[in-house]
Design a protein around this motif. Sequence first.
Motif, PDB file in Angstrom:
ATOM      1  N   PHE A   3       1.752 -10.292 -24.167  1.00 45.66           N
ATOM      2  CA  PHE A   3       2.445 -10.083 -25.439  1.00 45.66           C
ATOM      3  C   PHE A   3       1.796  -8.928 -26.199  1.00 45.66           C
ATOM      4  O   PHE A   3       1.216  -9.106 -27.271  1.00 45.66           O
ATOM      5  N   SER A   4       1.884  -7.740 -25.619  1.00 46.53           N
ATOM      6  CA  SER A   4       1.285  -6.565 -26.257  1.00 46.53           C
ATOM      7  C   SER A   4       2.331  -5.556 -26.682  1.00 46.53           C
ATOM      8  O   SER A   4       2.186  -4.912 -27.724  1.00 46.53           O
ATOM      9  N   ARG A   5       3.411  -5.421 -25.889  1.00 47.14           N
ATOM     10  CA  ARG A   5       4.445  -4.446 -26.202  1.00 47.14           C
ATOM     11  C   ARG A   5       5.823  -5.074 -26.178  1.00 47.14           C
ATOM     12  O   ARG A   5       6.068  -6.035 -25.443  1.00 47.14           O
ATOM     13  N   LEU A   6       6.692  -4.505 -26.957  1.00 46.71           N
ATOM     14  CA  LEU A   6       8.094  -4.901 -26.963  1.00 46.71           C
ATOM     15  C   LEU A   6       8.948  -3.689 -26.642  1.00 46.71           C
ATOM     16  O   LEU A   6       8.727  -2.606 -27.182  1.00 46.71           O
ATOM     17  N   TYR A   7       9.928  -3.896 -25.773  1.00 45.87           N
ATOM     18  CA  TYR A   7      10.882  -2.855 -25.414  1.00 45.87           C
ATOM     19  C   TYR A   7      12.260  -3.241 -25.956  1.00 45.87           C
ATOM     20  O   TYR A   7      12.444  -4.321 -26.510  1.00 45.87           O
ATOM     21  N   SER A   8      13.215  -2.364 -25.750  1.00 46.93           N
ATOM     22  CA  SER A   8      14.553  -2.611 -26.292  1.00 46.93           C
ATOM     23  C   SER A   8      15.160  -3.905 -25.760  1.00 46.93           C
ATOM     24  O   SER A   8      15.859  -4.609 -26.490  1.00 46.93           O
ATOM     25  N   TYR A   9      14.877  -4.242 -24.496  1.00 50.83           N
ATOM     26  CA  TYR A   9      15.480  -5.465 -23.957  1.00 50.83           C
ATOM     27  C   TYR A   9      14.919  -6.715 -24.624  1.00 50.83           C
ATOM     28  O   TYR A   9      15.610  -7.736 -24.726  1.00 50.83           O
ATOM     29  N   HIS A  10      13.671  -6.657 -25.085  1.00 54.82           N
ATOM     30  CA  HIS A  10      13.122  -7.791 -25.828  1.00 54.82           C
ATOM     31  C   HIS A  10      13.890  -7.988 -27.139  1.00 54.82           C
ATOM     32  O   HIS A  10      14.237  -9.120 -27.508  1.00 54.82           O
ATOM     33  N   ILE A  11      14.160  -6.886 -27.825  1.00 51.23           N
ATOM     34  CA  ILE A  11      14.904  -6.982 -29.078  1.00 51.23           C
ATOM     35  C   ILE A  11      16.341  -7.422 -28.824  1.00 51.23           C
ATOM     36  O   ILE A  11      16.914  -8.197 -29.604  1.00 51.23           O
ATOM     37  N   TYR A  27       9.227 -14.052 -36.473  1.00 52.65           N
ATOM     38  CA  TYR A  27       9.950 -13.999 -35.203  1.00 52.65           C
ATOM     39  C   TYR A  27       9.019 -14.105 -33.993  1.00 52.65           C
ATOM     40  O   TYR A  27       9.483 -14.298 -32.862  1.00 52.65           O
ATOM     41  N   ALA A  28       7.719 -13.959 -34.205  1.00 54.01           N
ATOM     42  CA  ALA A  28       6.770 -13.908 -33.088  1.00 54.01           C
ATOM     43  C   ALA A  28       6.786 -15.169 -32.212  1.00 54.01           C
ATOM     44  O   ALA A  28       6.856 -15.063 -30.983  1.00 54.01           O
ATOM     45  N   PRO A  29       6.736 -16.389 -32.785  1.00 55.31           N
ATOM     46  CA  PRO A  29       6.740 -17.580 -31.920  1.00 55.31           C
ATOM     47  C   PRO A  29       8.000 -17.676 -31.066  1.00 55.31           C
ATOM     48  O   PRO A  29       7.920 -17.997 -29.870  1.00 55.31           O
ATOM     49  N   MET A  30       9.180 -17.413 -31.651  1.00 53.15           N
ATOM     50  CA  MET A  30      10.407 -17.497 -30.880  1.00 53.15           C
ATOM     51  C   MET A  30      10.474 -16.398 -29.830  1.00 53.15           C
ATOM     52  O   MET A  30      10.933 -16.631 -28.709  1.00 53.15           O
ATOM     53  N   MET A  31       9.989 -15.209 -30.154  1.00 54.57           N
ATOM     54  CA  MET A  31       9.995 -14.109 -29.192  1.00 54.57           C
ATOM     55  C   MET A  31       9.166 -14.461 -27.974  1.00 54.57           C
ATOM     56  O   MET A  31       9.564 -14.164 -26.834  1.00 54.57           O
ATOM     57  N   LYS A  32       8.030 -15.096 -28.170  1.00 54.60           N
ATOM     58  CA  LYS A  32       7.182 -15.486 -27.033  1.00 54.60           C
ATOM     59  C   LYS A  32       7.886 -16.516 -26.146  1.00 54.60           C
ATOM     60  O   LYS A  32       7.801 -16.450 -24.911  1.00 54.60           O
ATOM     61  N   ILE A  33       8.584 -17.450 -26.757  1.00 56.76           N
ATOM     62  CA  ILE A  33       9.327 -18.454 -25.976  1.00 56.76           C
ATOM     63  C   ILE A  33      10.440 -17.779 -25.175  1.00 56.76           C
ATOM     64  O   ILE A  33      10.624 -18.062 -23.982  1.00 56.76           O
ATOM     65  N   ILE A  34      11.162 -16.872 -25.809  1.00 58.15           N
ATOM     66  CA  ILE A  34      12.233 -16.134 -25.125  1.00 58.15           C
ATOM     67  C   ILE A  34      11.671 -15.363 -23.939  1.00 58.15           C
ATOM     68  O   ILE A  34      12.243 -15.374 -22.836  1.00 58.15           O
ATOM     69  N   PHE A  81       3.555  -5.467 -30.086  1.00 65.01           N
ATOM     70  CA  PHE A  81       4.084  -6.772 -30.478  1.00 65.01           C
ATOM     71  C   PHE A  81       3.731  -7.081 -31.929  1.00 65.01           C
ATOM     72  O   PHE A  81       4.510  -7.729 -32.633  1.00 65.01           O
ATOM     73  N   SER A  82       2.593  -6.599 -32.370  1.00 69.72           N
ATOM     74  CA  SER A  82       2.132  -6.879 -33.736  1.00 69.72           C
ATOM     75  C   SER A  82       3.036  -6.267 -34.799  1.00 69.72           C
ATOM     76  O   SER A  82       2.965  -6.646 -35.967  1.00 69.72           O
ATOM     77  N   HIS A  83       3.919  -5.330 -34.409  1.00 77.44           N
ATOM     78  CA  HIS A  83       4.843  -4.727 -35.371  1.00 77.44           C
ATOM     79  C   HIS A  83       6.026  -5.643 -35.672  1.00 77.44           C
ATOM     80  O   HIS A  83       6.740  -5.426 -36.650  1.00 77.44           O
ATOM     81  N   LEU A  84       6.221  -6.650 -34.828  1.00 74.51           N
ATOM     82  CA  LEU A  84       7.308  -7.605 -35.040  1.00 74.51           C
ATOM     83  C   LEU A  84       6.996  -8.459 -36.270  1.00 74.51           C
ATOM     84  O   LEU A  84       5.848  -8.834 -36.505  1.00 74.51           O
ATOM     85  N   LEU A  85       8.019  -8.753 -37.059  1.00 67.40           N
ATOM     86  CA  LEU A  85       7.820  -9.635 -38.215  1.00 67.40           C
ATOM     87  C   LEU A  85       7.235 -10.965 -37.744  1.00 67.40           C
ATOM     88  O   LEU A  85       7.682 -11.531 -36.738  1.00 67.40           O
ATOM     89  N   ASP A  86       6.258 -11.463 -38.470  1.00 66.96           N
ATOM     90  CA  ASP A  86       5.519 -12.655 -38.040  1.00 66.96           C
ATOM     91  C   ASP A  86       6.434 -13.857 -37.801  1.00 66.96           C
ATOM     92  O   ASP A  86       6.188 -14.652 -36.902  1.00 66.96           O
ATOM     93  N   TYR A 130      17.180  -2.746 -34.518  1.00 68.24           N
ATOM     94  CA  TYR A 130      15.829  -3.287 -34.403  1.00 68.24           C
ATOM     95  C   TYR A 130      15.038  -3.299 -35.708  1.00 68.24           C
ATOM     96  O   TYR A 130      14.083  -4.062 -35.860  1.00 68.24           O
ATOM     97  N   GLU A 131      15.435  -2.486 -36.676  1.00 66.38           N
ATOM     98  CA  GLU A 131      14.676  -2.412 -37.932  1.00 66.38           C
ATOM     99  C   GLU A 131      14.507  -3.752 -38.648  1.00 66.38           C
ATOM    100  O   GLU A 131      13.430  -4.034 -39.167  1.00 66.38           O
ATOM    101  N   PRO A 132      15.554  -4.607 -38.705  1.00 71.92           N
ATOM    102  CA  PRO A 132      15.387  -5.880 -39.428  1.00 71.92           C
ATOM    103  C   PRO A 132      14.325  -6.805 -38.831  1.00 71.92           C
ATOM    104  O   PRO A 132      13.886  -7.741 -39.501  1.00 71.92           O
ATOM    105  N   PHE A 133      13.912  -6.536 -37.586  1.00 73.44           N
ATOM    106  CA  PHE A 133      12.920  -7.397 -36.936  1.00 73.44           C
ATOM    107  C   PHE A 133      11.498  -6.831 -37.038  1.00 73.44           C
ATOM    108  O   PHE A 133      10.549  -7.485 -36.621  1.00 73.44           O
ATOM    109  N   ILE A 134      11.377  -5.624 -37.575  1.00 70.09           N
ATOM    110  CA  ILE A 134      10.096  -4.927 -37.600  1.00 70.09           C
ATOM    111  C   ILE A 134       9.499  -4.945 -39.001  1.00 70.09           C
ATOM    112  O   ILE A 134      10.215  -4.893 -40.001  1.00 70.09           O
ATOM    113  N   LYS A 135       8.176  -5.023 -39.087  1.00 66.46           N
ATOM    114  CA  LYS A 135       7.501  -4.984 -40.377  1.00 66.46           C
ATOM    115  C   LYS A 135       7.817  -3.666 -41.080  1.00 66.46           C
ATOM    116  O   LYS A 135       7.874  -2.606 -40.444  1.00 66.46           O
TER     117      LYS A 135
END
Length: 264
Positions: free
Chosen positions: A161-169, A144-151, A137-142, A119-124
């Motif tokens: 879109f406030s929290r991300l868990y392991s399954y999101h990653i 990736y944010a649009p694609m993450m929301k679509i997923i 969610f704000s810790h995610l690299l910017d 998960y580190e490569p996706f985090i700020k």
Amino acid sequence: MAKEENRPYSEEEETEVKRPHKGGRVLRFESTDIRELLASPMAMTPFKYLGCYEFCEQIQKVQHHAMLTRLFISKLHENQVTLVGVAFTISTVIISPATGIPKVGEKWFKQGELEKHYYEPFIKPRYRNKRKSYFPFSHLLDRYAPMMKIIMKYFSCEARFSRLYSYHIWLLMHFTRVKMLNIPYYLFRSINKMAYIVQKREYEDQMKSLFHHSLIKIIVLYHLNELNIAWSTFISNPIFIDPSIQNVQNVPSSSHPSTSIPPP
């Protein structure tokens, strides 16, 4: 192996994946319009390459039927449900051809935490040393944010879109081709977990807990097509308008030779 792959969700699993300090009930949202996806080249390329774009097109085409979802999920038992005399089955073997998504990748569903190097490569950078079971969610690299929301809108059906868990990653890793996830298996387990939760709740709370509406309709349409039953014939039954009706008239047997798909 097939029996293990398609086992129903269990109370033991619910205890295993339950997360403390969860921030309230998940707000559900399902995209039924592919314009947001079409406007994102970063998402479009992997969605097409990984066989998920056809699924999104189907969702836009079929939309959903809320009462069908409620009846399907509330009556689902051991991966089977019978509605108006037609038997439906859920499994990875059904979900894959119904959605067009191939059964490739690791079979995983919300159990355990991800290793840090995943998960580190996706985090700020400034947040990478703060290992948690979830993070804002704000810790995610910017980027990736649009694609993450679509997923999330298509596969976990979330609008908060406030929290991300392991399954999101995990899902993000799949669509960035870092680590492949068996999407039909993930969807199968997600439906089973939803059924487990919904069936323990009263009617009013059931409706609030339902999601995967379009996926359920896609699965139903796949069965009906295999059995040569018209959607209009099936859905015209009064039970899909008023579920309190007890005397349900089954789909006429003359319209199809069998009321269930033979096992593979």
